[in-house]
Motif scaffolding. Structure first.
Motif, PDB file in Angstrom:
ATOM      1  N   ASN A  75     -44.452 -15.505  -3.022  1.00 26.62           N
ATOM      2  CA  ASN A  75     -45.384 -14.959  -2.026  1.00 26.62           C
ATOM      3  C   ASN A  75     -45.216 -13.450  -1.895  1.00 26.62           C
ATOM      4  O   ASN A  75     -46.199 -12.696  -1.871  1.00 26.62           O
ATOM      5  N   ALA A  76     -43.956 -13.001  -1.803  1.00 26.47           N
ATOM      6  CA  ALA A  76     -43.694 -11.568  -1.669  1.00 26.47           C
ATOM      7  C   ALA A  76     -44.148 -10.808  -2.901  1.00 26.47           C
ATOM      8  O   ALA A  76     -44.725  -9.709  -2.806  1.00 26.47           O
ATOM      9  N   ALA A  77     -43.927 -11.383  -4.092  1.00 27.28           N
ATOM     10  CA  ALA A  77     -44.333 -10.720  -5.334  1.00 27.28           C
ATOM     11  C   ALA A  77     -45.855 -10.606  -5.404  1.00 27.28           C
ATOM     12  O   ALA A  77     -46.397  -9.575  -5.831  1.00 27.28           O
ATOM     13  N   MET A  79     -48.024 -10.511  -2.856  1.00 27.43           N
ATOM     14  CA  MET A  79     -48.517  -9.536  -1.883  1.00 27.43           C
ATOM     15  C   MET A  79     -48.221  -8.113  -2.323  1.00 27.43           C
ATOM     16  O   MET A  79     -49.047  -7.209  -2.126  1.00 27.43           O
ATOM     17  N   ALA A  80     -47.049  -7.890  -2.947  1.00 23.77           N
ATOM     18  CA  ALA A  80     -46.737  -6.551  -3.447  1.00 23.77           C
ATOM     19  C   ALA A  80     -47.686  -6.167  -4.578  1.00 23.77           C
ATOM     20  O   ALA A  80     -48.156  -5.019  -4.655  1.00 23.77           O
ATOM     21  N   ALA A  81     -47.974  -7.121  -5.473  1.00 22.93           N
ATOM     22  CA  ALA A  81     -48.904  -6.848  -6.571  1.00 22.93           C
ATOM     23  C   ALA A  81     -50.304  -6.542  -6.035  1.00 22.93           C
ATOM     24  O   ALA A  81     -51.004  -5.650  -6.531  1.00 22.93           O
ATOM     25  N   ARG A  82     -50.698  -7.286  -5.024  1.00 19.08           N
ATOM     26  CA  ARG A  82     -52.015  -7.046  -4.428  1.00 19.08           C
ATOM     27  C   ARG A  82     -52.103  -5.640  -3.832  1.00 19.08           C
ATOM     28  O   ARG A  82     -53.108  -4.947  -3.979  1.00 19.08           O
ATOM     29  N   ASP A  83     -51.029  -5.203  -3.154  1.00 17.67           N
ATOM     30  CA  ASP A  83     -51.030  -3.874  -2.548  1.00 17.67           C
ATOM     31  C   ASP A  83     -51.094  -2.780  -3.609  1.00 17.67           C
ATOM     32  O   ASP A  83     -51.678  -1.721  -3.366  1.00 17.67           O
ATOM     33  N   ARG A  84     -50.527  -3.039  -4.793  1.00 18.28           N
ATOM     34  CA  ARG A  84     -50.585  -2.040  -5.863  1.00 18.28           C
ATOM     35  C   ARG A  84     -51.982  -1.954  -6.472  1.00 18.28           C
ATOM     36  O   ARG A  84     -52.418  -0.883  -6.891  1.00 18.28           O
ATOM     37  N   GLU A 154     -50.160  -9.140 -12.514  1.00 13.21           N
ATOM     38  CA  GLU A 154     -49.407  -7.975 -12.038  1.00 13.21           C
ATOM     39  C   GLU A 154     -48.088  -8.391 -11.417  1.00 13.21           C
ATOM     40  O   GLU A 154     -47.063  -7.707 -11.582  1.00 13.21           O
ATOM     41  N   ALA A 155     -48.070  -9.543 -10.704  1.00 16.72           N
ATOM     42  CA  ALA A 155     -46.834 -10.016 -10.079  1.00 16.72           C
ATOM     43  C   ALA A 155     -45.793 -10.420 -11.119  1.00 16.72           C
ATOM     44  O   ALA A 155     -44.586 -10.287 -10.888  1.00 16.72           O
ATOM     45  N   PRO A 160     -44.134  -2.730 -13.113  1.00 20.28           N
ATOM     46  CA  PRO A 160     -45.461  -2.632 -12.495  1.00 20.28           C
ATOM     47  C   PRO A 160     -46.363  -1.678 -13.263  1.00 20.28           C
ATOM     48  O   PRO A 160     -45.917  -0.654 -13.793  1.00 20.28           O
TER      49      PRO A 160
END
Length: 418
Positions: A75-77, A79-84, A154-155, A160
């Protein structure tokens, strides 16, 4: 004692002016006209409130959140990929939120959760970034499968992705952009012209039916040429219509001046950024006034002819319905030809008198040539004269019938008019 000399009969132009002045003053200073001016404001206010409330409800009801039912690390990965990726894709990316029920229940069933209509998620993602499964309705899956796959890739990336900066060179306009924006102006102008014409042309009918019921029209017909009566009534109602438009336009300008930002936010219509027409705003506004006058006179002449034939208000409504439906079809024809400049269909819309004002106003927004408008306005004015002549001839043949009774009425009307 010699008989008094009779005054010379009024010319057609003078008679039309007398009728126009009389009808204009009578309508303008009537209480009914005040209520007529206030009438359109109530639907506008109600429509604005309904649109505002409906838009707010729609924004609240439509969700672009995709629930995450993966492991906490995945989940954290995600959301981080989405933000990038969000700065690159903007609105094409959904919001990602962990599903609380999935975090607390190891046996969480995303399908059963969605079918039970729980939560407010567009879809729920299960599995892993390497093998994701998106659960949702068919429409939502079509919308979000691509973006979710991109986020998952991306995740999983060890490093990245780095996005190269894209240099931008802005041009003031382009052929495609200019054509698209002018189409928008043409559509808005056509719609406004149609609404104003249909809203205001009905006054001609009610005015004539009243005078027929009171036998005034027979007196006028015996004293002056019937086509002058028709023309005077048409231009009187046109002048009254311009007064109404001036009042409504002033109210609209005041509302935009006081709360333009709020109106733009609620309606999504930004008057300040309306694309400029091909002929420029001053000439476009002038042509809009002229084409409204022609559209009103053409439709009003038809309504006058119908009103002169009808014996009651109910009969007027029955006979005017086909004309109203025809005018609606004419508007659709003119609107359809906006994207087909120079085609046979557009030329037919320009040649047909009732659709000509709409088609030519759209052409003013799309094409810079000016001479075509002079020719079109002359043709439309000629069509008005022909319809008025035909309507007055029908009135004399069908209503002011020849014969003993008709001659008696004419003599009586002539004596009253003298």
């Amino acid at each position: 004692m010699s008989a008094p000399a009779l005054r010379p009969r009024l010319s057609a132009l003078e008679a039309a002016w007398v009728i126009a002045r009389r009808d204009f003053v009578a309508v303008l200073f009537s209480r009914a006209f005040l209520f007529f001016l206030l009438g359109p404001l109530f639907p506008v206010i109600v429509g604005g409130l309904a649109g505002s409330i409906g838009g707010e409800v729609q924004r609240e009801a439509v969700s672009i959140e995709v629930g995450l039912a993966l492991s906490p690390a995945d989940n954290a990965a995600m959301m981080a990929a989405r933000d990038r990726l969000a700065p690159q894709l903007g609105g094409a990316m959904p919001q990602l939120r962990p599903v609380p029920e999935a975090e607390s229940d190891p046996a969480f069933d995303a399908r059963a959760f969605m079918e039970a209509r729980r939560g407010n998620y567009a879809a729920i993602l299960t599995g892993t970034p390497a093998a994701p499964t998106l659960v949702g309705t068919e429409g939502q899956l079509r919308r979000w499968q691509g973006p979710i796959g991109l986020v998952a890739a991306e995740a999983m990336s060890a490093a990245p992705a780095t996005f190269p900066p894209v240099n931008a060179e802005i041009v003031s306009t382009s052929a495609a952009s200019e054509r698209t924006t002018r189409i928008q102006t043409a559509q808005i102008a056509q719609m406004l012209l149609f609404l104003l014409t249909m809203l205001l042309a009905g006054m001609v009918l009610s005015n004539l039916v009243e005078e027929k019921a009171n036998k005034i029209i027979e007196i006028l017909a015996a004293a002056i040429p019937m086509d002058a009566v028709f023309m005077g009534k048409l231009f009187a109602m046109l002048a009254v219509s311009f007064v109404g438009i001036a009042v409504w336009g002033s109210v609209a300008w005041g509302l935009f001046a006081l709360g333009g930002d709020a109106i733009t936010r609620v309606t999504g219509f930004d008057l300040a950024n309306l694309p400029a027409p091909a002929v420029g705003w001053p000439l476009f506004v002038a042509l809009g006034v002229l084409y409204f006058a022609m559209a009103y006179l053409l439709l009003g002449a038809l309504f006058l002819t119908i009103g002169s034939m009808a014996a009651s208000v109910r009969e007027v409504q029955t006979l005017s319905m086909p004309v109203t439906m025809m005018q609606l079809m004419v508007f659709f024809l003119a609107a359809y030809t906006i994207k087909q400049p120079g085609s046979t269909l557009e030329l037919a819309a320009i040649a047909f008198p009732l659709s000509s004002p709409f088609a030519m106003l759209a052409r003013a927004a799309m094409e810079p040539e000016i001479w075509t408008h002079a020719a079109a306005l002359a043709w439309q004015a000629g069509a008005v004269v022909l319809i008025v002549k035909g309507g007055s001839l029908l009135f004399r043949k069908r209503v002011m019938k020849s014969g003993g009774a008709g001659r008696d009425k004419s003599k009586k009307g002539a004596r009253l008019a003298a």
